[in-house]
Design a protein around this motif. Structure first.
Motif, short mmCIF file in Angstrom:
data_model
loop_
_atom_site.label_atom_id
_atom_site.label_comp_id
_atom_site.label_asym_id
_atom_site.label_seq_id
_atom_site.Cartn_x
_atom_site.Cartn_y
_atom_site.Cartn_z
N VAL A 1 -6.23 5.28 -6.24
CA VAL A 1 -5.64 4.02 -6.01
C VAL A 1 -5.89 3.88 -4.67
CG1 VAL A 1 -3.25 2.87 -5.86
CG2 VAL A 1 -3.48 4.60 -7.23
N ALA B 1 0.88 -1.12 0.01
CA ALA B 1 0.00 0.02 0.00
C ALA B 1 0.94 1.26 0.08
CB ALA B 1 -0.81 -0.03 1.17
N PHE C 1 -6.08 0.98 -2.90
CA PHE C 1 -5.14 0.13 -2.21
C PHE C 1 -4.33 0.88 -1.21
CE2 PHE C 1 -1.97 -2.71 -1.48
CZ PHE C 1 -2.53 -3.81 -0.67
N ALA C 2 -4.00 2.10 -1.94
CA ALA C 2 -2.93 3.07 -1.26
C ALA C 2 -3.15 3.61 0.21
CB ALA C 2 -2.45 4.10 -2.16
N TYR C 3 -4.62 3.63 0.47
CA TYR C 3 -5.06 4.20 1.61
C TYR C 3 -5.81 3.51 2.46
CZ TYR C 3 -8.43 6.37 -1.57
OH TYR C 3 -9.25 6.43 -2.81
N ALA D 1 2.48 1.77 -3.40
CA ALA D 1 1.29 2.10 -4.48
C ALA D 1 1.23 3.50 -4.48
CB ALA D 1 -0.18 1.37 -3.98
#
Lengths: 140, 427
Positions: B140, A87, B142-144, A90
């Protein structure tokens, strides 16, 4: 719906097996780095500073997702699961600013890359360590 | 039933899809070290609104016309990175989602050439707006941690990217790393999927300091509006007609009309945005907060303050979170005077004049003033896949529903619930 929830719970409970052995971080024999600190490794593997302490740029390598060694490496280094590290990456990857470590299938492949690339750095299961590469950090 | 019947069915479909996606685990191998294809995506089902307020418009690029269950937070993004030399790299990113205009120009949200050498970085092309923490990875999921970020803080701008250039430099400090960046170009802002405004002379800078578990960032940008809103053009024309009517027939219509025209002139006016953010990320805690102030030169568009604070606590692969957000106008709501009562041969203009007055007042009433409290859960079901559930309860103040699709002007305080279930992944 109940079956789906059961699948979800099983996924959660069976996701991450533990790894019990040592992990060694290795570089090319020609690399001037004698050893790295945990701070240096965090900078390299979290994309904060992609260079060795002498200023030479570094090519970082990761083991495949699903690897127990990879899970243990990041747990020890930054106290995060691989999912949490993914994550984090990303955020950086999709901004187009920094590239994450390249994934390699296993410890043998990392040794081969480090042996032939003076800029390479990777981590492996200590059982695979040999004299063709240089150990710069160890995780017990 | 509060969340409607369709939400559980849609949620079941989404959870089924999770099982189907389990084998998805790696970036796509293009057989070349010089070319890398990465992707991200979200499958989402969101229920929001009541009879008159439908959906927070920042969650969709499409217009809404009724409350209900939607899949509009779902998207798929692909990013192709090409290494040209040791220092030079090209990046392009396409995002497919439900949007008003599906043209390639709109779907191509990033395309840039990057030069990086040591701590120096320069980018030219279509680049993510570097104005707040999620600037460049808002899509995105998935990034948070959250299913979606704070509506109050992230709902105010529909400006995800700009066309221009950025220069950044990273310094190693005795304690931590400091990154400074300056950028400039032009951008387009979407208002609720139906209206757009162009910004020219965009100029911004960002400072980010990171050390161990802390990241502190400050951002600023300014831009000049290039264009007009049709609704504002109509109001200006109406006001001008009232002034001309008075002048032509030497009769009082609306004394305030002439003075109000400039309020609705937005072409060439400036916007200034300032933000400050703090993140503390030390497992198992993740605490994030951002504050911003937006100053708009156009009088008819009130400036505003916004912010949020979020706390997350992880139990291995499960993270529970709570978030509170606010947005409120920086200026008092303007209340216009009544129009004159016309008589005799001018009485036929009365109805039109009153409609104009109501239209002008309605424009001043279109503000954003609300608070939300959110709770939710993220479960990392795979190392590149997470399921999230989030419930938002929003208190909208009177004349404060500007962030929502709605049937009518909302004069009263309102409360709205939003429930989201999301599957986010990267590969």
């Amino acid at each position: 719906m109940n079956k789906l929830l059961l699948t979800l719970v099983l996924c959660v409970l069976t996701s991450y097996p533990a790894y019990a052995g040592d992990i060694v971080v290795i570089v090319n024999q020609s690399n001037s780095t004698a050893e790295l600190s945990q701070r240096d490794l965090i900078d390299l593997y979290m994309g904060k500073n992609l260079a060795f302490p002498d200023g030479d740029s570094a090519d970082t390598y990761d083991l495949d997702m699903g690897s127990e060694v990879r899970e243990h490496f990041y747990r020890s280094l930054v106290n995060k699961s691989v999912a949490q590290v993914n994550a984090y990456w990303a955020r950086l990857l999709f901004t187009g600013r920094v590239k994450p470590p390249k994934e390699v299938t296993d410890s043998r492949a990392i040794i081969e890359l480090v042996r032939t690339n003076p800029s390479a750095i990777g981590y492996i299961d200590s059982n695979y360590l040999d004299a063709t590469v240089k150990e710069v950090y160890r995780i017990h | 039933m509060f969340f409607g019947r369709s939400f559980p069915r849609a949620a079941a479909v989404l959870l089924t899809l999770n099982t189907s996606f389990l084998p998805l685990a790696h970036a796509i191998d293009l057989g070349s070290d010089q070319l890398r294809l990465h992707g991200f995506g979200s499958l989402a089902v969101t229920h929001s609104g009541d009879g008159e307020i439908y959906f927070p418009y920042y969650l969709t690029k499409e217009e809404m016309d009724e409350a209900g269950t939607y899949f509009d937070e779902s998207l798929l993004g692909l990013q192709l990175d090409a290494t040209l030399t040791d220092s030079l790299e090209a990046t392009s990113q396409v995002i497919v989602r439900n949007r008003k205009d599906d043209s390639l120009e709109n779907s191509l949200e990033r395309v840039s050439i990057k030069y990086a050498n040591g701590g120096f970085l320069a980018r030219v092309g279509r680049i993510g707006m570097n104005i707040y923490t999620l600037s460049e990875y808002r899509d995105v999921g998935f990034a948070y941690t959250w299913a979606h970020p704070s509506m109050e803080f992230y709902g105010q701008f529909g400006m995800d990217y700009f066309d221009g250039a950025e220069v950044a430099y990273s310094f190693q400090l005795p304690a931590g790393t400091l990154q400074a960046s300056v950028y400039g170009g032009q951008a387009t802002q979407e208002f609720g999927g139906s209206t757009e405004l162009d910004y020219t002379d965009l100029l911004g800078s960002t400072l980010i300091w990171s050390h161990n578990s802390w990241v502190i960032r400050g951002g600023w940008f300014r831009g000049t509006i290039d264009g007009d809103l049709q609704s504002f053009a109509n109001i200006r024309a109406g006001l001008q007609s009232a002034v001309e009517f008075s002048d032509s027939y030497s009769v009082e219509t609306w004394a305030e009309a002439e003075a109000l025209i400039d309020d609705f002139e937005i072409d060439g006016t400036d916007i200034n945005y300032t933000s400050l953010g703090v993140t503390y990320d030390a497992y198992p805690w993740l605490i994030e907060s951002e504050l911003s102030y937006t100053d708009l030169e156009a009088e008819a568009l009130s400036g505003f303050f916004s912010g949020y604070i979020s706390t997350g606590y992880s139990f291995d692969v499960i993270t529970l979170f709570a978030m509170a957000g606010f947005i409120e106008p920086a200026e008092e709501r303007k209340v216009v005077s009544d129009v004159e009562t016309l008589s005799g041969p001018y009485a036929s203009y009365q109805e039109e004049l009153e409609a104009l007055q109501q239209g002008v007042q309605s424009a001043y009433n279109n503000r954003v003033d609300q608070n939300s409290l959110s709770i939710g859960m993220r479960v990392d079901v795979r190392q590149n896949m997470a399921i999230k559930l989030q419930w938002d309860h929003t208190w909208i103040d009177e004349y404060g529903n500007g962030l929502w699709y709605r049937d009518k002007e909302n004069e009263d305080k309102t409360e709205v619930d939003t429930l989201s279930l999301k599957l986010d992944f990267v590969f």
